[in-house]
Motif scaffolding. Structure first.
Motif, PDB file in Angstrom:
ATOM      1  N   VAL A  96      65.138  13.995 172.599  1.00 23.77           N
ATOM      2  CA  VAL A  96      65.288  14.119 171.144  1.00 23.77           C
ATOM      3  C   VAL A  96      65.655  12.765 170.536  1.00 23.77           C
ATOM      4  CG1 VAL A  96      66.691  15.197 169.331  1.00 23.77           C
ATOM      5  CG2 VAL A  96      65.895  16.561 171.257  1.00 23.77           C
ATOM      6  N   LEU A  97      66.521  12.030 171.201  1.00 26.21           N
ATOM      7  CA  LEU A  97      66.910  10.704 170.710  1.00 26.21           C
ATOM      8  C   LEU A  97      65.705   9.772 170.673  1.00 26.21           C
ATOM      9  CD1 LEU A  97      70.275  10.301 172.654  1.00 26.21           C
ATOM     10  CD2 LEU A  97      69.987  10.862 170.232  1.00 26.21           C
ATOM     11  N   LEU A  98      64.925   9.773 171.739  1.00 30.37           N
ATOM     12  CA  LEU A  98      63.755   8.898 171.806  1.00 30.37           C
ATOM     13  C   LEU A  98      62.671   9.327 170.815  1.00 30.37           C
ATOM     14  CD1 LEU A  98      63.523   8.387 175.672  1.00 30.37           C
ATOM     15  CD2 LEU A  98      64.595   6.890 173.976  1.00 30.37           C
ATOM     16  N   GLU A  99      62.514  10.633 170.620  1.00 30.57           N
ATOM     17  CA  GLU A  99      61.516  11.129 169.666  1.00 30.57           C
ATOM     18  C   GLU A  99      61.858  10.729 168.233  1.00 30.57           C
ATOM     19  OE1 GLU A  99      61.037  15.335 170.238  1.00 30.57           O
ATOM     20  OE2 GLU A  99      59.638  15.044 171.896  1.00 30.57           O
ATOM     21  N   ALA A 100      63.145  10.587 167.942  1.00 27.05           N
ATOM     22  CA  ALA A 100      63.532  10.145 166.597  1.00 27.05           C
ATOM     23  C   ALA A 100      62.945   8.759 166.311  1.00 27.05           C
ATOM     24  CB  ALA A 100      65.045  10.136 166.462  1.00 27.05           C
ATOM     25  N   PHE A 101      62.978   7.886 167.313  1.00 28.97           N
ATOM     26  CA  PHE A 101      62.377   6.556 167.146  1.00 28.97           C
ATOM     27  C   PHE A 101      60.858   6.659 167.043  1.00 28.97           C
ATOM     28  CE2 PHE A 101      66.503   5.432 168.956  1.00 28.97           C
ATOM     29  CZ  PHE A 101      66.895   4.429 168.081  1.00 28.97           C
ATOM     30  N   GLU A 102      60.290   7.498 167.863  1.00 25.46           N
ATOM     31  CA  GLU A 102      58.842   7.695 167.831  1.00 25.46           C
ATOM     32  C   GLU A 102      58.389   8.219 166.466  1.00 25.46           C
ATOM     33  OE1 GLU A 102      56.032  10.900 169.905  1.00 25.46           O
ATOM     34  OE2 GLU A 102      56.978   9.552 171.349  1.00 25.46           O
ATOM     35  N   ASP A 103      59.236   9.026 165.846  1.00 25.50           N
ATOM     36  CA  ASP A 103      58.908   9.608 164.544  1.00 25.50           C
ATOM     37  C   ASP A 103      59.247   8.677 163.378  1.00 25.50           C
ATOM     38  OD1 ASP A 103      57.955  11.853 165.802  1.00 25.50           O
ATOM     39  OD2 ASP A 103      59.730  13.073 165.414  1.00 25.50           O
ATOM     40  N   GLY A 104      59.662   7.442 163.675  1.00 27.27           N
ATOM     41  CA  GLY A 104      59.844   6.461 162.609  1.00 27.27           C
ATOM     42  C   GLY A 104      61.256   6.021 162.306  1.00 27.27           C
ATOM     43  N   ALA A 105      62.246   6.487 163.041  1.00 27.10           N
ATOM     44  CA  ALA A 105      63.624   6.038 162.780  1.00 27.10           C
ATOM     45  C   ALA A 105      63.790   4.584 163.203  1.00 27.10           C
ATOM     46  CB  ALA A 105      64.620   6.916 163.542  1.00 27.10           C
ATOM     47  N   ASP A 106      64.545   3.840 162.413  1.00 27.41           N
ATOM     48  CA  ASP A 106      64.886   2.463 162.761  1.00 27.41           C
ATOM     49  C   ASP A 106      66.196   2.424 163.542  1.00 27.41           C
ATOM     50  OD1 ASP A 106      62.750   1.004 161.282  1.00 27.41           O
ATOM     51  OD2 ASP A 106      63.682   2.013 159.569  1.00 27.41           O
ATOM     52  N   GLY A 107      67.009   3.439 163.368  1.00 25.32           N
ATOM     53  CA  GLY A 107      68.282   3.548 164.070  1.00 25.32           C
ATOM     54  C   GLY A 107      68.683   5.003 164.188  1.00 25.32           C
ATOM     55  N   VAL A 108      69.442   5.306 165.239  1.00 24.47           N
ATOM     56  CA  VAL A 108      69.890   6.682 165.493  1.00 24.47           C
ATOM     57  C   VAL A 108      71.328   6.621 165.981  1.00 24.47           C
ATOM     58  CG1 VAL A 108      69.541   8.749 166.926  1.00 24.47           C
ATOM     59  CG2 VAL A 108      67.560   7.445 166.137  1.00 24.47           C
ATOM     60  N   TYR A 109      72.151   7.534 165.499  1.00 23.53           N
ATOM     61  CA  TYR A 109      73.473   7.657 166.094  1.00 23.53           C
ATOM     62  C   TYR A 109      73.863   9.111 166.250  1.00 23.53           C
ATOM     63  CZ  TYR A 109      75.408   7.483 161.227  1.00 23.53           C
ATOM     64  OH  TYR A 109      75.696   7.679 159.903  1.00 23.53           O
ATOM     65  N   VAL A 110      74.739   9.320 167.221  1.00 21.65           N
ATOM     66  CA  VAL A 110      75.230  10.655 167.549  1.00 21.65           C
ATOM     67  C   VAL A 110      76.706  10.679 167.221  1.00 21.65           C
ATOM     68  CG1 VAL A 110      75.579  12.350 169.398  1.00 21.65           C
ATOM     69  CG2 VAL A 110      73.534  10.894 169.407  1.00 21.65           C
ATOM     70  N   LEU A 111      77.129  11.712 166.496  1.00 25.63           N
ATOM     71  CA  LEU A 111      78.537  11.867 166.138  1.00 25.63           C
ATOM     72  C   LEU A 111      79.062  13.139 166.786  1.00 25.63           C
ATOM     73  CD1 LEU A 111      77.956  11.041 162.415  1.00 25.63           C
ATOM     74  CD2 LEU A 111      79.446   9.716 163.889  1.00 25.63           C
ATOM     75  N   GLY A 112      80.067  12.989 167.622  1.00 30.39           N
ATOM     76  CA  GLY A 112      80.650  14.135 168.308  1.00 30.39           C
ATOM     77  C   GLY A 112      82.130  14.276 168.020  1.00 30.39           C
ATOM     78  N   CYS A 113      82.716  15.312 168.579  1.00 29.69           N
ATOM     79  CA  CYS A 113      84.155  15.540 168.449  1.00 29.69           C
ATOM     80  C   CYS A 113      84.925  14.407 169.130  1.00 29.69           C
ATOM     81  CB  CYS A 113      84.543  16.863 169.124  1.00 29.69           C
ATOM     82  SG  CYS A 113      83.777  18.326 168.408  1.00 29.69           S
ATOM     83  N   MET A 114      86.191  14.331 168.821  1.00 33.56           N
ATOM     84  CA  MET A 114      87.046  13.355 169.486  1.00 33.56           C
ATOM     85  C   MET A 114      87.065  13.672 170.978  1.00 33.56           C
ATOM     86  SD  MET A 114      88.027  11.410 167.045  1.00 33.56           S
ATOM     87  CE  MET A 114      89.400  10.471 167.659  1.00 33.56           C
ATOM     88  N   GLU A 115      87.151  12.627 171.801  1.00 38.44           N
ATOM     89  CA  GLU A 115      87.157  12.848 173.253  1.00 38.44           C
ATOM     90  C   GLU A 115      88.345  13.730 173.631  1.00 38.44           C
ATOM     91  OE1 GLU A 115      86.668   9.322 175.578  1.00 38.44           O
ATOM     92  OE2 GLU A 115      84.747   8.861 174.643  1.00 38.44           O
ATOM     93  N   GLY A 116      88.053  14.764 174.399  1.00 37.27           N
ATOM     94  CA  GLY A 116      89.079  15.717 174.804  1.00 37.27           C
ATOM     95  C   GLY A 116      89.234  16.887 173.856  1.00 37.27           C
ATOM     96  N   ASP A 117      88.571  16.859 172.704  1.00 36.05           N
ATOM     97  CA  ASP A 117      88.700  17.924 171.708  1.00 36.05           C
ATOM     98  C   ASP A 117      87.397  18.675 171.449  1.00 36.05           C
ATOM     99  OD1 ASP A 117      91.394  17.641 171.248  1.00 36.05           O
ATOM    100  OD2 ASP A 117      91.145  16.305 169.529  1.00 36.05           O
ATOM    101  N   CYS A 118      86.456  18.584 172.358  1.00 31.45           N
ATOM    102  CA  CYS A 118      85.175  19.253 172.169  1.00 31.45           C
ATOM    103  C   CYS A 118      85.367  20.773 172.217  1.00 31.45           C
ATOM    104  CB  CYS A 118      84.180  18.818 173.253  1.00 31.45           C
ATOM    105  SG  CYS A 118      82.574  19.630 173.122  1.00 31.45           S
ATOM    106  N   HIS A 119      84.762  21.465 171.281  1.00 26.85           N
ATOM    107  CA  HIS A 119      84.845  22.925 171.260  1.00 26.85           C
ATOM    108  C   HIS A 119      84.132  23.546 172.460  1.00 26.85           C
ATOM    109  CE1 HIS A 119      86.270  22.197 167.222  1.00 26.85           C
ATOM    110  NE2 HIS A 119      86.588  23.468 167.130  1.00 26.85           N
TER     111      HIS A 119
END
Length: 152
Positions: free
Chosen positions: A50-73
């Motif tokens: 999915v990350l790589l496809e975002a670039f293939e689909d025209g993204a110039d940059g991609v970032y992933v935002l997750g929960c704080m480390e140790g606090d993932c639901h």
């Protein structure tokens, strides 16, 4: 390139990062309009493909935002996402797109100002890097319309 406005995709964990994005909006914090926020049930569900496809689909940059480390639901989803982002960065370096166009951040739901700050900082980074090399290659994939996408 002075008029270059990067296309940036942000994959956000529903429980924390997406809530931080919502809070940033509620607080009327300013951040670039070129960020496309995609809500994920957990950052750990963000697959390398999915990350790589975002670039293939025209993204110039991609970032992933997750929960704080140790606090993932989902206990370890954000650690899984971090590992996948690290692997995808290596792939992007190997194929000539550049791993610096992909990043992982951790936020709590109360960090609306930090969400806006990340959006501004990442957009500045991508502006300095310029358009994605995928867009510059002859015959490279350009932004696809829904009718052009092929379902596996």
């Amino acid at each position: 390139m002075a008029d270059f406005e990067p296309k940036i995709v942000a994959f956000c964990c529903f429980y924390c990062a997406y809530s931080a994005a919502d809070l940033a909006g509620s607080m009327r914090l300013q951040y670039p309009a070129n960020i496309r926020v995609i809500e994920m049930p957990c950052s750990g569900k963000t697959d390398i493909r999915v990350l790589l496809e975002a670039f293939e689909d025209g993204a110039d940059g991609v970032y992933v935002l997750g929960c704080m480390e140790g606090d993932c639901h989902f206990l370890k989803g954000n650690f899984r996402a971090k590992r996948r982002v690290r692997q995808a960065k290596k792939i992007l370096d190997e194929i000539g797109i550049g791993g610096e166009r992909l990043e992982m951040y951790n936020l709590s739901a109360a960090m609306g100002p930090r969400f806006a700050e990340i959006a501004r900082e990442f957009t500045d980074r991508i502006r300095k890097l310029g358009p994605s090399p995928v867009k510059l290659k002859p015959g490279a994939a350009t932004e696809k319309t829904p009718s052009q996408k092929v379902n596996p």
